[in-house]
Design a protein around this motif. Structure first.
Motif, PDB file in Angstrom:
ATOM      1  N   ALA A 115     -44.540   4.179   3.957  1.00 19.36           N
ATOM      2  CA  ALA A 115     -43.765   5.414   4.145  1.00 19.36           C
ATOM      3  C   ALA A 115     -42.406   5.343   3.446  1.00 19.36           C
ATOM      4  N   ASP A 116     -41.694   4.197   3.566  1.00 17.05           N
ATOM      5  CA  ASP A 116     -40.347   4.139   2.967  1.00 17.05           C
ATOM      6  C   ASP A 116     -40.417   4.126   1.444  1.00 17.05           C
ATOM      7  N   GLN A 117     -41.457   3.492   0.933  1.00 20.23           N
ATOM      8  CA  GLN A 117     -41.647   3.437  -0.524  1.00 20.23           C
ATOM      9  C   GLN A 117     -41.960   4.837  -1.067  1.00 20.23           C
ATOM     10  N   ALA A 118     -42.858   5.560  -0.367  1.00 18.92           N
ATOM     11  CA  ALA A 118     -43.233   6.909  -0.811  1.00 18.92           C
ATOM     12  C   ALA A 118     -42.030   7.850  -0.734  1.00 18.92           C
ATOM     13  N   LEU A 119     -41.245   7.745   0.361  1.00 22.32           N
ATOM     14  CA  LEU A 119     -40.087   8.633   0.519  1.00 22.32           C
ATOM     15  C   LEU A 119     -39.036   8.352  -0.557  1.00 22.32           C
ATOM     16  N   ALA A 120     -38.760   7.080  -0.810  1.00 21.27           N
ATOM     17  CA  ALA A 120     -37.766   6.737  -1.846  1.00 21.27           C
ATOM     18  C   ALA A 120     -38.228   7.269  -3.195  1.00 21.27           C
ATOM     19  N   TYR A 121     -39.533   7.160  -3.452  1.00 21.60           N
ATOM     20  CA  TYR A 121     -40.073   7.651  -4.736  1.00 21.60           C
ATOM     21  C   TYR A 121     -39.938   9.170  -4.816  1.00 21.60           C
ATOM     22  N   ALA A 122     -40.272   9.849  -3.710  1.00 21.82           N
ATOM     23  CA  ALA A 122     -40.218  11.326  -3.709  1.00 21.82           C
ATOM     24  C   ALA A 122     -38.790  11.831  -3.857  1.00 21.82           C
ATOM     25  N   ALA A 124     -36.378  10.292  -5.511  1.00 29.60           N
ATOM     26  CA  ALA A 124     -35.758   9.851  -6.768  1.00 29.60           C
ATOM     27  C   ALA A 124     -35.794  10.980  -7.794  1.00 29.60           C
ATOM     28  N   ASP A 125     -34.894  10.905  -8.745  1.00 27.04           N
ATOM     29  CA  ASP A 125     -34.825  11.943  -9.776  1.00 27.04           C
ATOM     30  C   ASP A 125     -35.593  11.478 -11.022  1.00 27.04           C
ATOM     31  N   PHE A 126     -36.821  11.986 -11.166  1.00 29.55           N
ATOM     32  CA  PHE A 126     -37.618  11.663 -12.353  1.00 29.55           C
ATOM     33  C   PHE A 126     -37.666  12.862 -13.298  1.00 29.55           C
ATOM     34  N   SER A 127     -36.634  13.734 -13.204  1.00 30.78           N
ATOM     35  CA  SER A 127     -36.709  14.977 -13.981  1.00 30.78           C
ATOM     36  C   SER A 127     -36.794  14.708 -15.479  1.00 30.78           C
ATOM     37  N   GLU A 128     -36.086  13.686 -15.971  1.00 33.91           N
ATOM     38  CA  GLU A 128     -36.097  13.452 -17.422  1.00 33.91           C
ATOM     39  C   GLU A 128     -37.519  13.102 -17.900  1.00 33.91           C
ATOM     40  N   SER A 129     -38.147  12.123 -17.246  1.00 31.66           N
ATOM     41  CA  SER A 129     -39.478  11.728 -17.721  1.00 31.66           C
ATOM     42  C   SER A 129     -40.530  12.782 -17.370  1.00 31.66           C
ATOM     43  N   ASN A 130     -40.356  13.493 -16.242  1.00 29.76           N
ATOM     44  CA  ASN A 130     -41.355  14.513 -15.893  1.00 29.76           C
ATOM     45  C   ASN A 130     -41.252  15.745 -16.805  1.00 29.76           C
ATOM     46  N   PRO A 163     -45.924  12.376  -5.174  1.00 24.15           N
ATOM     47  CA  PRO A 163     -45.355  13.485  -4.386  1.00 24.15           C
ATOM     48  C   PRO A 163     -45.488  14.845  -5.064  1.00 24.15           C
ATOM     49  N   ALA A 164     -46.249  14.925  -6.142  1.00 20.29           N
ATOM     50  CA  ALA A 164     -46.639  16.192  -6.797  1.00 20.29           C
ATOM     51  C   ALA A 164     -45.506  16.870  -7.566  1.00 20.29           C
ATOM     52  N   ASP A 165     -44.541  16.110  -8.031  1.00 25.21           N
ATOM     53  CA  ASP A 165     -43.477  16.747  -8.822  1.00 25.21           C
ATOM     54  C   ASP A 165     -44.045  17.320 -10.118  1.00 25.21           C
ATOM     55  N   ILE A 166     -44.954  16.608 -10.753  1.00 23.97           N
ATOM     56  CA  ILE A 166     -45.526  17.127 -12.008  1.00 23.97           C
ATOM     57  C   ILE A 166     -46.420  18.344 -11.757  1.00 23.97           C
ATOM     58  N   ASP A 188     -28.271   2.716  -9.777  1.00 28.66           N
ATOM     59  CA  ASP A 188     -27.825   3.222  -8.480  1.00 28.66           C
ATOM     60  C   ASP A 188     -28.989   3.554  -7.543  1.00 28.66           C
ATOM     61  N   ALA A 189     -30.205   3.183  -7.937  1.00 26.55           N
ATOM     62  CA  ALA A 189     -31.381   3.523  -7.127  1.00 26.55           C
ATOM     63  C   ALA A 189     -31.486   2.597  -5.910  1.00 26.55           C
ATOM     64  N   PRO A 190     -32.165   3.063  -4.832  1.00 30.22           N
ATOM     65  CA  PRO A 190     -32.398   2.177  -3.685  1.00 30.22           C
ATOM     66  C   PRO A 190     -33.172   0.927  -4.122  1.00 30.22           C
ATOM     67  N   GLU A 191     -32.986  -0.165  -3.362  1.00 24.79           N
ATOM     68  CA  GLU A 191     -33.597  -1.451  -3.740  1.00 24.79           C
ATOM     69  C   GLU A 191     -35.117  -1.343  -3.897  1.00 24.79           C
ATOM     70  N   VAL A 192     -35.770  -0.548  -3.016  1.00 20.16           N
ATOM     71  CA  VAL A 192     -37.232  -0.436  -3.078  1.00 20.16           C
ATOM     72  C   VAL A 192     -37.672   0.161  -4.433  1.00 20.16           C
ATOM     73  N   LEU A 193     -36.873   1.063  -4.962  1.00 21.63           N
ATOM     74  CA  LEU A 193     -37.227   1.674  -6.255  1.00 21.63           C
ATOM     75  C   LEU A 193     -36.943   0.731  -7.415  1.00 21.63           C
ATOM     76  N   ARG A 194     -35.838  -0.007  -7.301  1.00 24.79           N
ATOM     77  CA  ARG A 194     -35.513  -0.981  -8.365  1.00 24.79           C
ATOM     78  C   ARG A 194     -36.621  -2.031  -8.442  1.00 24.79           C
ATOM     79  N   ARG A 195     -37.100  -2.464  -7.271  1.00 23.29           N
ATOM     80  CA  ARG A 195     -38.177  -3.466  -7.211  1.00 23.29           C
ATOM     81  C   ARG A 195     -39.460  -2.902  -7.826  1.00 23.29           C
ATOM     82  N   ASP A 196     -39.772  -1.636  -7.474  1.00 23.83           N
ATOM     83  CA  ASP A 196     -40.987  -1.004  -8.019  1.00 23.83           C
ATOM     84  C   ASP A 196     -40.898  -0.845  -9.540  1.00 23.83           C
TER      85      ASP A 196
END
Ligand SMILES: C[S@@+](CC[C@H](N)C(=O)[O-])C[C@H]1O[C@@H](n2cnc3c(N)ncnc32)[C@H](O)[C@@H]1O
Length: 220
Positions: free
Chosen positions: A14-21, A23-29, A55-58, A169-177
């Motif tokens: 859950a925490d990994q999915a929420l951090a991912y959702a 996050a700002d992936f607007s540039e790559s998306n 999380p269906a951003d695309i 500046d991303a949360p640690e879980v995202l940096r690790r991923d």
């Protein structure tokens, strides 16, 4: 640099999915949408399948840009799909974007999609051919294909530099991923070999940013 597979295929914590959702992936998306427009310059009005939708951003960006498109979006992680469902309902798009909780290699999907796309799934898979075989099975003849993913850097130092540049500046879980994903990503030549093994070598493979590759074209 030798490839190191992802520790887990699915992003089902859950925490990994929420951090991912969050996050700002607007540039790559947005890059993903631009690449699709290169492939299909007119408004797209057919049926599209997004594999590993997270999380269906695309799918949401695609639905806004192509109001005539109908989208099926698949992921094996229930935690991701719960967040995707909330985002889709918030925009009232649940009639146009349907979610499917399925694990690749998926069976029972229709074989007549007009476009099959995927972003950032390939490097997660234990067997990368599962993605190419699913695309070949689900797309209609002549269907548009767009797969974007990370490109494995040459060295661990280059991985660290990319993590510092794009996730400082991303949360640690995202940096690790992100770190794990860059180590798990494929090179251009490895992807070309995968396509050849699935008789999909009519698709082209190219580097599209300092950290992404894209596979584009149409199914035979
Ligand atoms: C890095 S995320 C990308 C999400 C989305 N495509 C995006 O661009 O934001 C990878 C997604 O693929 C899903 N995934 C990984 N392996 C899978 C598999 N074998 N079958 C279905 N989904 C999978 C994960 O659960 C995760 O949601």
């Amino acid at each position: 640099m030798k490839r190191t597979p992802e520790p887990e295929e699915l992003m089902d914590e859950a925490d990994q999915a929420l951090a991912y959702a969050q996050a700002d992936f607007s540039e790559s998306n947005e890059l993903f949408l631009e690449l699709f427009s290169r492939l299909h310059p007119e408004p797209f009005t057919g049926r599209m399948l997004d594999l590993g939708c997270g999380p269906a951003d695309i799918p949401l960006r695609f639905a806004r840009r192509h109001p005539g498109a109908r989208i099926d979006a698949l992921d094996g992680a229930r935690a991701m799909l719960d967040l995707a469902q909330q985002a889709i309902e918030a925009e009232g798009l649940e009639q146009r974007i349907r979610l499917h909780c399925q694990y690749l290699p998926a069976t029972g999907l229709a074989g007549d999609y007009d476009a099959v796309v995927s972003n950032s799934l390939l490097h997660h898979l234990n067997d990368p051919l599962d993605l190419w075989r699913t695309i070949a099975a689900c797309g209609a003849s002549g269907a548009h294909v767009l797969v974007m993913d990370l490109l494995r850097p040459d060295s661990p130092e280059r991985v660290d530099a990319l993590v510092a540049q794009y996730a400082a500046d991303a949360p640690e879980v995202l940096r690790r991923d992100f770190h794990a994903s860059l180590h798990a990503a494929y090179t251009l030549d490895e992807v070309r070999e995968q396509l050849a093994r699935c008789d999909l070598d009519s698709l082209t493979v190219e580097q599209v940013s300092d950290r992404h590759l894209a596979v584009m074209g149409r199914l035979p």
